[in-house]
Design a protein around this motif. Structure first.
Motif, PDB file in Angstrom:
ATOM      1  N   VAL A 198       0.834  -1.207   0.000  1.00 50.84           N
ATOM      2  CA  VAL A 198       0.000   0.000   0.000  1.00 50.84           C
ATOM      3  C   VAL A 198       0.864   1.250   0.000  1.00 50.84           C
ATOM      4  O   VAL A 198       0.598   2.215  -0.729  1.00 50.84           O
ATOM      5  N   LEU A 199       1.911   1.256   0.811  1.00 49.89           N
ATOM      6  CA  LEU A 199       2.799   2.418   0.859  1.00 49.89           C
ATOM      7  C   LEU A 199       3.506   2.637  -0.475  1.00 49.89           C
ATOM      8  O   LEU A 199       3.771   3.779  -0.864  1.00 49.89           O
ATOM      9  N   ARG A 200       3.789   1.555  -1.166  1.00 51.96           N
ATOM     10  CA  ARG A 200       4.446   1.660  -2.477  1.00 51.96           C
ATOM     11  C   ARG A 200       3.449   1.906  -3.603  1.00 51.96           C
ATOM     12  O   ARG A 200       3.841   2.091  -4.753  1.00 51.96           O
ATOM     13  N   ARG A 201       2.162   1.883  -3.258  1.00 51.02           N
ATOM     14  CA  ARG A 201       1.083   2.054  -4.243  1.00 51.02           C
ATOM     15  C   ARG A 201       1.188   0.993  -5.334  1.00 51.02           C
ATOM     16  O   ARG A 201       1.122   1.290  -6.531  1.00 51.02           O
ATOM     17  N   GLN A 202       1.322  -0.256  -4.882  1.00 48.28           N
ATOM     18  CA  GLN A 202       1.429  -1.385  -5.793  1.00 48.28           C
ATOM     19  C   GLN A 202       0.433  -2.461  -5.398  1.00 48.28           C
ATOM     20  O   GLN A 202       0.037  -2.561  -4.230  1.00 48.28           O
ATOM     21  N   LEU A 203       0.051  -3.267  -6.365  1.00 49.00           N
ATOM     22  CA  LEU A 203      -0.800  -4.410  -6.076  1.00 49.00           C
ATOM     23  C   LEU A 203       0.019  -5.481  -5.371  1.00 49.00           C
ATOM     24  O   LEU A 203       1.098  -5.850  -5.829  1.00 49.00           O
ATOM     25  N   LEU A 204      -0.499  -5.983  -4.284  1.00 50.97           N
ATOM     26  CA  LEU A 204       0.208  -7.028  -3.556  1.00 50.97           C
ATOM     27  C   LEU A 204       0.388  -8.261  -4.432  1.00 50.97           C
ATOM     28  O   LEU A 204       1.433  -8.907  -4.389  1.00 50.97           O
ATOM     29  N   LEU A 205      -0.625  -8.600  -5.216  1.00 54.54           N
ATOM     30  CA  LEU A 205      -0.537  -9.786  -6.061  1.00 54.54           C
ATOM     31  C   LEU A 205       0.530  -9.651  -7.136  1.00 54.54           C
ATOM     32  O   LEU A 205       1.036 -10.661  -7.633  1.00 54.54           O
ATOM     33  N   GLU A 206       0.871  -8.425  -7.504  1.00 54.18           N
ATOM     34  CA  GLU A 206       1.889  -8.214  -8.522  1.00 54.18           C
ATOM     35  C   GLU A 206       3.290  -8.260  -7.923  1.00 54.18           C
ATOM     36  O   GLU A 206       4.215  -8.785  -8.543  1.00 54.18           O
ATOM     37  N   THR A 207       3.450  -7.700  -6.735  1.00 54.93           N
ATOM     38  CA  THR A 207       4.794  -7.573  -6.168  1.00 54.93           C
ATOM     39  C   THR A 207       5.170  -8.724  -5.244  1.00 54.93           C
ATOM     40  O   THR A 207       6.340  -9.082  -5.162  1.00 54.93           O
ATOM     41  N   MET A 208       4.193  -9.262  -4.528  1.00 61.63           N
ATOM     42  CA  MET A 208       4.459 -10.357  -3.590  1.00 61.63           C
ATOM     43  C   MET A 208       3.373 -11.409  -3.688  1.00 61.63           C
ATOM     44  O   MET A 208       2.555 -11.583  -2.773  1.00 61.63           O
ATOM     45  N   PRO A 209       3.327 -12.143  -4.814  1.00 66.76           N
ATOM     46  CA  PRO A 209       2.249 -13.119  -5.013  1.00 66.76           C
ATOM     47  C   PRO A 209       2.266 -14.272  -4.023  1.00 66.76           C
ATOM     48  O   PRO A 209       1.257 -14.945  -3.836  1.00 66.76           O
ATOM     49  N   GLY A 210       3.425 -14.490  -3.389  1.00 68.78           N
ATOM     50  CA  GLY A 210       3.517 -15.583  -2.434  1.00 68.78           C
ATOM     51  C   GLY A 210       3.172 -15.194  -1.017  1.00 68.78           C
ATOM     52  O   GLY A 210       3.163 -16.047  -0.121  1.00 68.78           O
ATOM     53  N   ALA A 211       2.877 -13.913  -0.782  1.00 75.36           N
ATOM     54  CA  ALA A 211       2.540 -13.455   0.564  1.00 75.36           C
ATOM     55  C   ALA A 211       1.244 -14.112   1.025  1.00 75.36           C
ATOM     56  O   ALA A 211       0.376 -14.464   0.218  1.00 75.36           O
ATOM     57  N   ALA A 212       1.117 -14.258   2.327  1.00 79.81           N
ATOM     58  CA  ALA A 212      -0.064 -14.935   2.873  1.00 79.81           C
ATOM     59  C   ALA A 212      -1.360 -14.238   2.460  1.00 79.81           C
ATOM     60  O   ALA A 212      -2.355 -14.892   2.123  1.00 79.81           O
ATOM     61  N   ALA A 213      -1.343 -12.913   2.456  1.00 75.76           N
ATOM     62  CA  ALA A 213      -2.550 -12.180   2.065  1.00 75.76           C
ATOM     63  C   ALA A 213      -2.857 -12.377   0.583  1.00 75.76           C
ATOM     64  O   ALA A 213      -4.022 -12.470   0.187  1.00 75.76           O
TER      65      ALA A 213
END
Length: 279
Positions: free
Chosen positions: A245-260
């Motif tokens: 969110v702070l980077r204004r990026q989609l989590l699925l794009e930058t960290m697809p393996g994250a738990a969320a």
């Protein structure tokens, strides 16, 4: 500036015959009782997860006047829903490709004239949604929080309602208020609950059960018919979310393996199954 992701292609209007043969999009309103529960984060990343599964997705920023979908996606639109409403541009010109492979229709921020639902805005919003629905598989309405007339009208245009809540008591209280209003004023008898920032596995089920118990006790007796809440999924507390969110990026794009991220993909899979089962 975007994160470098190649832009998606905005679907072009199909021919009349194809339009008639194709079922229109399943429209889902993502709403919440209070702000700050991650509603727009969920809407954007859910759209990306749906797009990854081959679905044509539009996210329409229905938080008229207080829009922030552009901030979440790091987009700087020249044309918005406001321009469509005022005739300054066509609907096609306002549809933008977003990182994540979906399409967005952004609303202008700080538009005081959209703080209340006027007949003109009502007609324009209905026209826009009616026009875009045949062109996508899913239309996600990222509504404002609360139960203003603007929010309630946007939700009334949806096939499905997803109420985003966190386990916090204030969020649960406001989620209940939203569910009650939708049940009593719109005749909603089935709504989906998505629990964000779950602190432990299974907390989503607990939250749904708590909300269902209160609805059964205080809402159903007055209506005379059951109101059912379904758990669409839970997204765990994850430090990767704040970073994205702070980077204004989609989590699925930058960290697809994250738990969320994994949890959002699971929610998208359930939503596809639900939508396909109701076409």
């Amino acid at each position: 500036m975007t994160d470098g992701t190649p832009p998606a292609t905005v679907p072009s209007p199909p021919a009349d015959a194809a339009r008639a043969a194709r079922p229109r999009a399943r429209i889902s309103a993502i709403t919440s009782g209070k702000g700050g529960v991650g509603k727009t984060f969920i809407a954007a990343n859910l759209a990306a997860a749906l797009a990854r599964q081959g679905r044509r997705v539009l996210v329409l920023d229905a938080d008229l006047g207080l829009a922030n979908l552009d901030v979440v996606l790091n987009l700087y639109p020249k044309l918005t829903l406001h321009d469509v409403f005022t005739g300054k541009c066509t609907l096609d010109e306002a549809l933008l490709p977003a990182p994540g492979g979906f399409t967005v229709l952004l609303a202008g921020s700080g538009m005081v004239e959209y703080s209340r639902m006027t007949p003109e805005v009502r007609d324009q919003l209905l026209r826009v949604i009616t026009e875009v629905a045949p062109r996508f598989d899913h239309v996600i309405l990222d509504t404002g929080a609360g139960i203003s007339d603007v929010v309630l009208y946007a939700v009334s245009l949806a096939d499905d309602v997803v109420v985003v809540a966190t386990p916090e008591p204030t969020s649960l209280t406001d989620a209940y208020a939203t569910i009650k209003v939708l049940a009593t004023t719109q005749g909603r008898r089935l709504m989906q609950v998505l629990v964000n920032q779950a602190r432990r596995p299974g907390e989503g089920r607990v939250v749904r059960q708590q909300l269902q118990a209160v609805v059964d006790r205080y809402v159903v007796p007055g209506l005379g018919t059951p109101v059912r809440l379904e758990l669409l999924g839970e997204v765990p507390v994850d430090p990767a979310v704040r970073e994205a969110v702070l980077r204004r990026q989609l989590l699925l794009e930058t960290m697809p393996g994250a738990a969320a991220s994994v949890a959002v993909v699971a929610v998208a899979t359930r939503l596809i199954g639900y939508a396909d089962g109701h076409r």
